[in-house]
Design a protein around this motif. Structure first.
Motif, mmCIF file in Angstrom:
data_model
loop_
_atom_site.group_PDB
_atom_site.id
_atom_site.type_symbol
_atom_site.label_atom_id
_atom_site.label_comp_id
_atom_site.label_asym_id
_atom_site.label_seq_id
_atom_site.Cartn_x
_atom_site.Cartn_y
_atom_site.Cartn_z
ATOM 1 N N TYR A 124 1.266 4.782 11.474
ATOM 2 C CA TYR A 124 2.676 5.142 11.283
ATOM 3 C C TYR A 124 2.932 5.659 9.867
ATOM 4 C CZ TYR A 124 4.615 3.268 15.633
ATOM 5 O OH TYR A 124 4.939 3.055 16.952
ATOM 6 N N VAL A 125 2.246 5.088 8.889
ATOM 7 C CA VAL A 125 2.528 5.422 7.486
ATOM 8 C C VAL A 125 1.550 6.450 6.931
ATOM 9 C CG1 VAL A 125 3.602 3.187 7.068
ATOM 10 C CG2 VAL A 125 1.158 3.464 6.631
ATOM 11 N N VAL A 126 0.405 6.641 7.580
ATOM 12 C CA VAL A 126 -0.631 7.614 7.214
ATOM 13 C C VAL A 126 -1.137 7.394 5.785
ATOM 14 C CG1 VAL A 126 -1.300 10.041 7.222
ATOM 15 C CG2 VAL A 126 0.595 9.272 8.662
ATOM 16 N N PRO A 127 -2.109 6.464 5.613
ATOM 17 C CA PRO A 127 -2.684 6.264 4.280
ATOM 18 C C PRO A 127 -3.297 7.555 3.744
ATOM 19 C CG PRO A 127 -3.333 4.502 5.777
ATOM 20 C CD PRO A 127 -2.679 5.556 6.612
ATOM 21 N N ASN A 128 -3.161 7.764 2.448
ATOM 22 C CA ASN A 128 -3.789 8.924 1.829
ATOM 23 C C ASN A 128 -5.305 8.783 1.883
ATOM 24 O OD1 ASN A 128 -1.453 10.447 0.969
ATOM 25 N ND2 ASN A 128 -1.077 8.811 -0.510
ATOM 26 N N LYS A 129 -6.001 9.910 1.833
ATOM 27 C CA LYS A 129 -7.452 9.916 2.020
ATOM 28 C C LYS A 129 -8.204 9.156 0.925
ATOM 29 C CE LYS A 129 -7.655 14.140 4.783
ATOM 30 N NZ LYS A 129 -8.208 15.517 4.905
ATOM 31 N N ASN A 130 -7.585 8.992 -0.237
ATOM 32 C CA ASN A 130 -8.248 8.280 -1.323
ATOM 33 C C ASN A 130 -7.979 6.775 -1.297
ATOM 34 O OD1 ASN A 130 -5.552 8.453 -2.047
ATOM 35 N ND2 ASN A 130 -5.969 8.747 -4.228
ATOM 36 N N SER A 131 -7.404 6.254 -0.217
ATOM 37 C CA SER A 131 -7.109 4.822 -0.097
ATOM 38 C C SER A 131 -8.413 4.028 0.005
ATOM 39 C CB SER A 131 -6.242 4.549 1.128
ATOM 40 O OG SER A 131 -5.004 5.220 1.014
ATOM 41 N N THR A 132 -8.469 2.909 -0.709
ATOM 42 C CA THR A 132 -9.693 2.103 -0.749
ATOM 43 C C THR A 132 -9.493 0.679 -0.265
ATOM 44 O OG1 THR A 132 -9.253 1.519 -3.058
ATOM 45 C CG2 THR A 132 -10.662 3.444 -2.646
ATOM 46 N N GLU A 133 -8.296 0.109 -0.436
ATOM 47 C CA GLU A 133 -8.034 -1.275 -0.055
ATOM 48 C C GLU A 133 -6.628 -1.393 0.515
ATOM 49 O OE1 GLU A 133 -8.931 -4.359 -2.853
ATOM 50 O OE2 GLU A 133 -10.710 -3.344 -3.618
ATOM 51 N N VAL A 134 -6.427 -2.498 1.261
ATOM 52 C CA VAL A 134 -5.103 -2.810 1.786
ATOM 53 C C VAL A 134 -4.779 -4.257 1.404
ATOM 54 C CG1 VAL A 134 -3.611 -2.901 3.816
ATOM 55 C CG2 VAL A 134 -5.483 -1.226 3.718
ATOM 56 N N VAL A 135 -3.623 -4.467 0.787
ATOM 57 C CA VAL A 135 -3.213 -5.789 0.313
ATOM 58 C C VAL A 135 -2.206 -6.388 1.292
ATOM 59 C CG1 VAL A 135 -2.100 -7.074 -1.551
ATOM 60 C CG2 VAL A 135 -3.601 -5.148 -2.079
ATOM 61 N N PHE A 136 -2.354 -7.704 1.535
ATOM 62 C CA PHE A 136 -1.492 -8.419 2.467
ATOM 63 C C PHE A 136 -0.797 -9.543 1.715
ATOM 64 C CE2 PHE A 136 -5.118 -6.558 4.478
ATOM 65 C CZ PHE A 136 -4.564 -5.834 5.526
ATOM 66 N N THR A 137 0.524 -9.529 1.724
ATOM 67 C CA THR A 137 1.319 -10.493 0.966
ATOM 68 C C THR A 137 2.014 -11.447 1.914
ATOM 69 O OG1 THR A 137 1.721 -8.791 -0.708
ATOM 70 C CG2 THR A 137 3.113 -10.762 -0.782
ATOM 71 N N GLY A 138 1.767 -12.742 1.705
ATOM 72 C CA GLY A 138 2.454 -13.756 2.492
ATOM 73 C C GLY A 138 3.744 -14.188 1.830
ATOM 74 N N LYS A 139 4.590 -14.845 2.586
ATOM 75 C CA LYS A 139 5.868 -15.311 2.042
ATOM 76 C C LYS A 139 5.693 -16.592 1.230
ATOM 77 C CE LYS A 139 10.715 -15.939 3.377
ATOM 78 N NZ LYS A 139 11.151 -14.957 2.365
ATOM 79 N N ASP A 140 4.589 -17.318 1.405
ATOM 80 C CA ASP A 140 4.352 -18.544 0.639
ATOM 81 C C ASP A 140 3.981 -18.189 -0.803
ATOM 82 O OD1 ASP A 140 2.073 -17.424 1.882
ATOM 83 O OD2 ASP A 140 0.908 -19.249 1.513
ATOM 84 N N ALA A 141 4.543 -18.930 -1.757
ATOM 85 C CA ALA A 141 4.337 -18.630 -3.168
ATOM 86 C C ALA A 141 4.526 -19.887 -3.991
ATOM 87 C CB ALA A 141 5.304 -17.531 -3.625
#
Length: 353
Positions: A124-141
């Motif tokens: 849906y968002v179409v990562p750019n071709k130079n993308s290397t990682e994906v970060v996942f953020t939880g609500k717990d902090a």
């Protein structure tokens, strides 16, 4: 109390934040009910509001977006059977001892997860071709040692692992909505990796064109093989080949009769092909009977072996597993100062009377 009222209980490792070990030795089958799902938390439980039902996808993409939970559930779904295993499982067995929750064998669970493939969502968002990682953020902090301010639990995956079709954003467990304590409304589920990768209370996904350096990526969940040095450190990722004996229990007294030795085995590298059991300090080994779930590629393997003790006395029972890639449980654990990935040959002592 009648027998049908007798039930196992958790072993408490910590109350704040809550960490509870499942009664793994008394559970059978390939699917565990949420009632016996171990609890592993770094912070106190988050406040889940109506806004928590929205998932944000942003970063190095053509078009960021926000998806509501009800809309997410309308997308093509994927259902997979996956075990979640804490990287610190069996930490209490390391010698010399290491700091942290002293888990024995019960920081494990397996169930059926339903959600949407992350690959589909990222389309849906179409990562750019130079993308290397994906970060996942939880609500717990909360507060973390040596880190200023309040930090969320946040982890990244390499782009290839993120785009694997079976890396999913889950909203159901065993056919029901995710329980609050296990990540409701959304949780990342990453097959074959230790449980820290499966971020709970998922609220944001961020695509990067560089390496992520958060504290739960570069400090925690790293193998440090040298006591007081960072030399040789490597990230914790794939689940090590392992087996456990569920019954009989360690240091139990049993009758001089036929006994069934039962247990579980797993590996993040592929299916278990062999479990061997020894009753003579590892001098000889016998093949256990495996119950392999070929329909579910990530599922663990149940195993069993009938044993007739040759007489009264003390016995050491050992188990070791081998996976399809040829990985075998080692004789000794790979010591590391944070106590991750314990997978030495499993061993118990019993007394036959």
């Amino acid at each position: 109390m009648s027998d049908d009222k007798v039930r196992p209980y958790f072993t408490t490792r910590k109350l704040v934040p809550e960490n509870q070990e499942a009664p793994i030795h008394f559970l059978r089958g390939s699917i565990f009910n949420k009632e016996f799902w171990f609890l592993r938390n770094h912070f106190q439980y988050p406040n889940v509001t109506a806004g928590s039902r929205n998932l944000y996808i942003t970063g190095n993409v053509i078009q960021a977006c926000m998806i509501k939970l009800e809309d997410l559930k309308k997308l093509p779904s994927r259902t997979i059977t996956v075990p979640l295993i804490c990287a610190g499982n069996q930490r209490g067995k390391f010698k010399p001892k290491v700091f942290g929750e002293q888990w024995e064998e019960g920081a494990v669970n397996q169930g059926v997860w339903t959600g949407v493939s992350l690959r589909y969502l990222l389309s849906y968002v179409v990562p750019n071709k130079n993308s290397t990682e994906v970060v996942f953020t939880g609500k717990d902090a909360g507060k973390k040692h040596n880190v200023e301010g309040v930090v969320p639990f946040e982890r990244s995956l390499p782009i290839d692992k993120a785009l694997h079709p079976d890396t999913i954003v889950a909203y159901e467990y065993n056919g029901e909505s995710l329980p609050y304590k296990h990540g409701y409304p959304l949780r990342l589920v990453v097959p074959n990796w230790y449980g820290m990768a499966s971020v709970k209370w998922l609220q944001m996904i961020t695509v990067l064109d560089h390496s992520y350096e958060g504290p739960f990526q570069t400090d925690d969940y790293v193998y440090y093989p040298i006591p007081h040095s960072d030399e040789g450190k490597t990230p914790v990722t794939t689940i090590q080949v392992n087996s456990i004996i569920q019954q009989p229990l360690n240091y139990s007294i049993i009758e001089e009769a036929s006994h069934e030795i039962v247990g579980l085995a797993w590996s993040g590298a592929g299916k278990i092909t062999e479990v061997e059991v020894s009753f003579d300090e590892g001098k000889t080994w016998e093949q256990a009977v495996l119950r392999v779930d070929f329909e579910n590629p990530y599922a663990w393997t149940e195993w069993r072996l009938v044993w007739n003790p040759p007489g009264k006395g003390n016995y050491k029972i050992k188990s070791r597993a081998k996976d399809v890639k040829g990985h075998v449980q080692p004789q000794e654990e790979y010591w590391n100062r944070k106590g991750y990935g314990y997978n030495a040959i499993f061993s118990i002592d019993v007394k036959v009377e």
